[in-house]
Each structure stands twice: as C-alpha cells, then as structure tokens.
Write an enzyme that holds these catalytic residues in place. Structure first.
Site, PDB file in Angstrom:
ATOM      1  N   GLY A 161       0.828  -1.199   0.000  1.00 44.01           N
ATOM      2  CA  GLY A 161       0.000   0.000   0.000  1.00 44.01           C
ATOM      3  C   GLY A 161       0.859   1.244   0.000  1.00 44.01           C
ATOM      4  CB  CYS A 196       5.399  -4.145   0.565  1.00 43.76           C
ATOM      5  SG  CYS A 196       6.331  -2.602   0.346  1.00 43.76           S
ATOM      6  CE1 TYR A 197       0.799   0.965   5.651  1.00 42.24           C
ATOM      7  CE2 TYR A 197      -0.766  -0.862   5.622  1.00 42.24           C
ATOM      8  CZ  TYR A 197      -0.372   0.370   6.108  1.00 42.24           C
ATOM      9  OH  TYR A 197      -1.148   1.015   7.053  1.00 42.24           O
ATOM     10  CG  HIS A 224       5.875  -5.638  -4.267  1.00 44.28           C
ATOM     11  ND1 HIS A 224       4.564  -5.535  -3.841  1.00 44.28           N
ATOM     12  CD2 HIS A 224       6.491  -4.508  -3.857  1.00 44.28           C
ATOM     13  CE1 HIS A 224       4.393  -4.387  -3.213  1.00 44.28           C
ATOM     14  NE2 HIS A 224       5.550  -3.746  -3.201  1.00 44.28           N
ATOM     15  CD  GLU A 235       3.042  -8.541  -5.413  1.00 48.21           C
ATOM     16  OE1 GLU A 235       2.757  -7.371  -5.118  1.00 48.21           O
ATOM     17  OE2 GLU A 235       3.721  -9.283  -4.672  1.00 48.21           O
ATOM     18  CB  SER A 273     -18.979  -7.159 -28.092  1.00 47.64           C
ATOM     19  OG  SER A 273     -18.027  -7.974 -27.431  1.00 47.64           O
ATOM     20  N   GLY A 274     -18.460  -9.906 -29.885  1.00 45.66           N
ATOM     21  CA  GLY A 274     -17.445 -10.594 -30.677  1.00 45.66           C
ATOM     22  C   GLY A 274     -16.111 -10.687 -29.988  1.00 45.66           C
ATOM     23  N   GLY A 275     -15.972 -10.024 -28.823  1.00 50.01           N
ATOM     24  CA  GLY A 275     -14.744 -10.127 -28.044  1.00 50.01           C
ATOM     25  C   GLY A 275     -14.688 -11.437 -27.285  1.00 50.01           C
ATOM     26  CB  VAL A 276     -11.907 -13.138 -25.503  1.00 50.20           C
ATOM     27  CG1 VAL A 276     -11.531 -12.103 -24.457  1.00 50.20           C
ATOM     28  CG2 VAL A 276     -11.667 -14.546 -24.965  1.00 50.20           C
ATOM     29  CG  ASP A 277     -14.242 -10.482 -21.594  1.00 53.84           C
ATOM     30  OD1 ASP A 277     -13.345 -11.339 -21.532  1.00 53.84           O
ATOM     31  OD2 ASP A 277     -14.067  -9.291 -21.272  1.00 53.84           O
ATOM     32  CB  SER A 278     -19.558 -10.960 -25.402  1.00 52.38           C
ATOM     33  OG  SER A 278     -18.962 -10.824 -26.670  1.00 52.38           O
ATOM     34  CB  SER A 279     -16.888 -14.962 -28.009  1.00 53.67           C
ATOM     35  OG  SER A 279     -17.043 -13.903 -28.935  1.00 53.67           O
TER      36      SER A 279
END
Length: 538
Positions: free
Chosen positions: A74, A101-102, A188, A190, A242-248
C-alpha cells in the site's frame, strides 16, 4: 520441512463452485496497485483467491474460513495518523498470514515490533540473500532478484519472529514466526521482476496453507454449467454479443448450458473493423450453430455523432444510443427473464455498486459497464442477472473459452474498445473518415497476420488524425489525412511499451496504405509508452 517442488495434481471433483472456493486464500487490500496481481498469481497455482477490503473483520474472515490470508502492499506508512489497519484479532485466528511490503510492516507494528523510515529507500531490483532456505523460501535461489518498493523498514522484530532473508539495504527482507505461521516479505513476489517470486507464493499456498489445487478450468466449466442450469431453468436469457473474448466465451458457456433458451443480439453500430460484423454473425450461426439476432443501426449511431469532437461526449452518445437500441430490440425479441453479462472479477473489485433486489436477494441490471458495450440500462429494465464469469480474471476467461471450443482467432483477439473506430478517429466521425480508417486498419491486420506476428502484440491498429498535410503523388500536390500506426506490447494493458517493429515491415504497411487508401498521403509510427501516454488515442 520442505515445500513441494511441483504443483500437486488436482483430484476428481463432484462439487459446486462454492466448494471449489473452499480452498480459499484471501488478499486484504491496503490500496496496492498489485493486489489483483497477487490474486492472479495465487490463481495460477490452481487455488482460488479473492481480494477483500482491509476493513474485513476477523469474524467475517472466520466465517469465510480461508486457508490463508495475504496482506497487500500500500502507499501509506504504518506510522501515519490515518494509516489503514486490519482487525488485530486476525492474528489470533490460527490462519497462516503473509504480509507483503506494507502488509509486513503492519504485521510487525501490530505485534509489537518497530518500523521506521529507512536511511536509504529501496526501489527496483535487489538481490535477496537467504538466511533460512526452508519453509517460505524453499526452492528460492540465494541471490535471486526481487522487486523492492519501500521507504520504510522493519527495525525491530516482534517476539517469536526470526529473519529469513536480507538485502544489502534491508536487514529484515523476509521474516517469520514459524509456530504461528506468520510471514512477511519486504519485496513484491507477485511481480514478474521478482525471480523466484512465484515459487515463494507456491510455498505459502501449498506448504504453509496446506491448500489443494481445486481451482481448475475443467472444474469451473463443469460446475458453472450446472449452476447456470439450476438458476435459469427453462427461462430465456438475452446476451449482447460484441465478438470479443468475454462475450463470446459467455455465449458458448450459456449455449452449452441452456441451448435455444439463449438469444444473442449483435448491434452493429457502424464502428467495427472491416468485414468483422459479417464474419462474426456467420461464424456464430454457421460454424458454432448459435443463432444471432443482427441489428443494423449504423446510420442512427453516425447521426448521433454529427459535429461531435470531444472524446467523452462521443462515448456518452454511443453508450446512450446503444441503450436505446438495446431496449427497443429486447422488447421486440422478448420477454426475457435474465440478462447475461460478461462481468469479470476485476470489474467486481473495482465496482461496489451492485444493486440488490430486497425481495429476492438477486442482483438486478440497472448498470452495465461501458467496456461491455452497454453504457447503463434504464432502471425499469428489471432483468435478473446471470454472470458466470464474474469470478474470473481475463487470462482465466481465455482458458475457459479455449476449453469449451472457442477458436483461437477469438481467444487471442486483440482488445478492441466498445466505441470501436469512433475513438480511433480524432475529432468528428464522418462516413468518409470511417471508410479511410477502416481500409487502413484492414491493411494493418492483413500484414501482421500474413507475417505471423499478430500475437507478438497486445494491440496493433491505425488511428486517423483530423488534420491534412501536403504531399506529392504522381507529380501532383495532395492535401490528405495522416494515419498513425500504434503497436504496443503489454502483459495486462495497465502499462504498455511501444513495440520495436522492423523498419522494412513498417515501410511495407506505409506503402500499402498510401497507395491503396484514397485520402491518405502520410503514415507515422507512435513511439509513446503507457504511461505517459495511453494505448488508445481517445
């Protein structure tokens, strides 16, 4: 005692998604830019993780019964007057804790240790010298590079703690109370710059928290399908495609679960790339056998942008018109009981505006974010929501899409903004400018595919500037538009670097655009990273 050197193999699952989440690691967020990244790294070990507020009480955590807790970094100092603090009873839950860290400094402070401003701040890469190679640091190489970002340091360890590692500037770079399973790292683990950081996370997840790798793509698909069927039953669901990966991916998952009870609507607002609307509808209907209701609204969207030059006003008008078209078409095709949204986990983290029906406890659709191509639905559209992807990160959605048969051309599709080419034309959007940009963009896509470099870029596209410059073509003076080429490399879109593209390749694209696209006489290349620039120009 050592951690496993390999990820354990998942066992067969006959459980619900809630059961998959029983192997839970909670990240308490103190405002770090990396909190989501911590969650993603834990997910990569096939263990479920969630990001919660640092204000989450010990009693709520006890109810959730996580296998482990991570305190994020943070921007604050723990000795600031209004520094965020977690519930002190967390230390008595008997749940393993990793402070980053924090988070490490807060752990030390609350348990009786000391934290002070460091004589020398430490930012960037540092070599980690390991004093205790067991437990948290098993399989982390001595001298490994870790990413530091701190101006404060731990000066006194709480009772029961010992040093696990140090750097040249930080004596207490990693610490532990082995008996209570409390751990802290000043770096960090990550971030990709930390070599061995993921090994450290695996050690915490598997060895210290004793988690099992139940969060797998296959298990998620199986249980998400069951839960969709149980929730929706024989009711109808509407999805704005929409044709994007999420909606497809969502369309594939829903069709798998409820078949013809799914209606996909594709609204062509006229700002898609060349041939994409036709390709999308044909692909879904002929190859995937998922019916799509195609709505041609090109003229009304273009009319709404007449004379508009401000980018935010463009977005607002496009979003508003999308709502109107969506509303009209849903009434024509309906009624529908559910609205499907491609909400992802980062959307859930970033937004706390969920709307709950007090009678049913269901979320209701009064807002759909603009990145889902809907700018906010009217309050009188009381669909119930079905959001099967809301627990997933983008990379997990791609894995799900791939596992249920989504073709690679969609799974690996470059991100494309909801307002489309309208925000890649600076200034007013006109039919002439749309045609010019659409043709130039098509050449870019042709060449990066022809040369096999499409997947070398996070995004690669063309931008049209609303100015004209002098040129000479065929011994005649021209006065035409410039096209900007924008190719970037990125991991997640949060930051990006301009791509170092071969000059001959750029020359090829430039020559084709100037010679094949009327109205263009100049091509330039954008060499700005994000920050300070953005990926899109508007």
């Amino acid at each position: 005692m050592t951690a496993p050197t390999q990820t354990p193999q998942p066992s067969p699952l006959q459980t619900s998604i809630r059961d998959l989440q029983q192997q839970l690691v909670v990240i308490l967020d103190f405002g770090s830019q990396y909190s989501e990244l911590i969650a993603r790294r834990i997910r990569e070990t096939q263990v479920y993780s969630e990001v919660l507020s640092y204000r989450t009480s010990a009693s709520d955590l006890r109810r959730l019964s996580p296998k482990g807790i991570v305190l994020s970094g943070g921007p604050n100092s723990v000795y600031d007057d209004f520094a965020p603090e977690c519930d002190r009873e967390i230390w008595d839950l008997g749940i393993p804790v990793l402070g980053v860290c924090y988070g490490m400094q807060l752990m030390v402070k609350q348990l009786g240790g000391g934290v002070e401003r460091a004589d020398r701040a430490e930012y960037g890469k540092a070599s980690l010298h390991i004093d205790d190679p067991t437990d948290l640091l098993t399989n982390v190489e001595d001298g490994a590079t870790m990413w530091m970002s701190h101006g404060d340091s731990v000066t006194k360890l709480p009772e029961g703690f010992e040093i696990l590692a140090h750097t040249n500037n930080t004596p207490n770079a990693a610490i532990a109370d082995h008996d209570k399973k409390l751990y802290g790292v000043q770096f960090h683990p990550e971030v990709v710059h930390s070599i061995g950081g993921q090994a450290l996370i695996r050690n915490f997840v598997y060895h210290i928290c004793d988690c099992e790798p139940t969060w797998t793509t296959e298990a998620f698909v199986e249980e998400a399908t069951r839960e969709i069927r149980a929730k929706v039953g024989d009711k109808r669901v509407l999805l704005a495609l929409s044709g994007g990966v999420d909606s497809s991916t969502l369309a594939f998952l829903l069709h798998r679960a409820i078949g013809d009870n799914l209606t996909c609507m594709f609204i062509d607002q006229g700002f898609m790339r060349k041939y994409e609307p036709e390709r999308l509808v044909k692909l879904f209907q002929e190859q995937f056998h998922i019916p799509v209701e195609y709505v041609n609204a090109r003229e009304r969207f273009l009319a709404k942008l007449e004379g508009v030059t401000d980018p935010e006003e463009k977005r607002r008008r496009i979003g508003h018109e999308f709502i109107r078209v969506f509303e009209e078409e849903s009434r024509r095709l309906g009624p529908f009981d559910y609205l499907a949204q491609g909400t992802l986990y980062p959307d859930v983290i970033e937004s706390a505006d969920s709307n709950i029906d007090p009678k049913t406890g269901e979320r209701v659709a009064v807002k759909i974010k603009s990145h889902h191509n809907v700018g906010g639905l009217p309050k009188d559209l009381q669909f119930k929501l079905v959001e099967p992807l809301r627990k997933l990160f983008k990379d997990e959605v791609r894995k799900v899409g791939r596992s249920i048969g989504l073709p690679e051309e969609i799974v690996k599709r470059h991100p494309f903004p909801g307002p489309g080419l309208a925000i890649r034309i600076l200034g007013e959007v006109t039919a002439e400018r749309l045609k010019i940009l659409r043709d130039a963009d098509y050449i870019v896509r042709q060449e990066i595919n022809r040369h096999g470099v499409y997947h070398d870029f996070w995004q690669a596209f063309a931008v049209l500037l609303p100015i004209r410059s002098v040129g000479v073509m065929g011994d005649k003076r021209t006065y035409a538009y410039p096209i900007v080429l924008r190719f970037v490399s990125s991991e997640d879109g949060m930051t990006a670097d301009w791509s170092r593209v071969d000059y001959d390749f750029l020359e090829l694209i430039s020559n084709r655009i100037v010679n094949e696209v009327p109205g263009v006489n100049r091509v330039v290349y954008d060499v700005t990273s994000k920050p300070p620039g953005t990926i899109e120009w508007e």
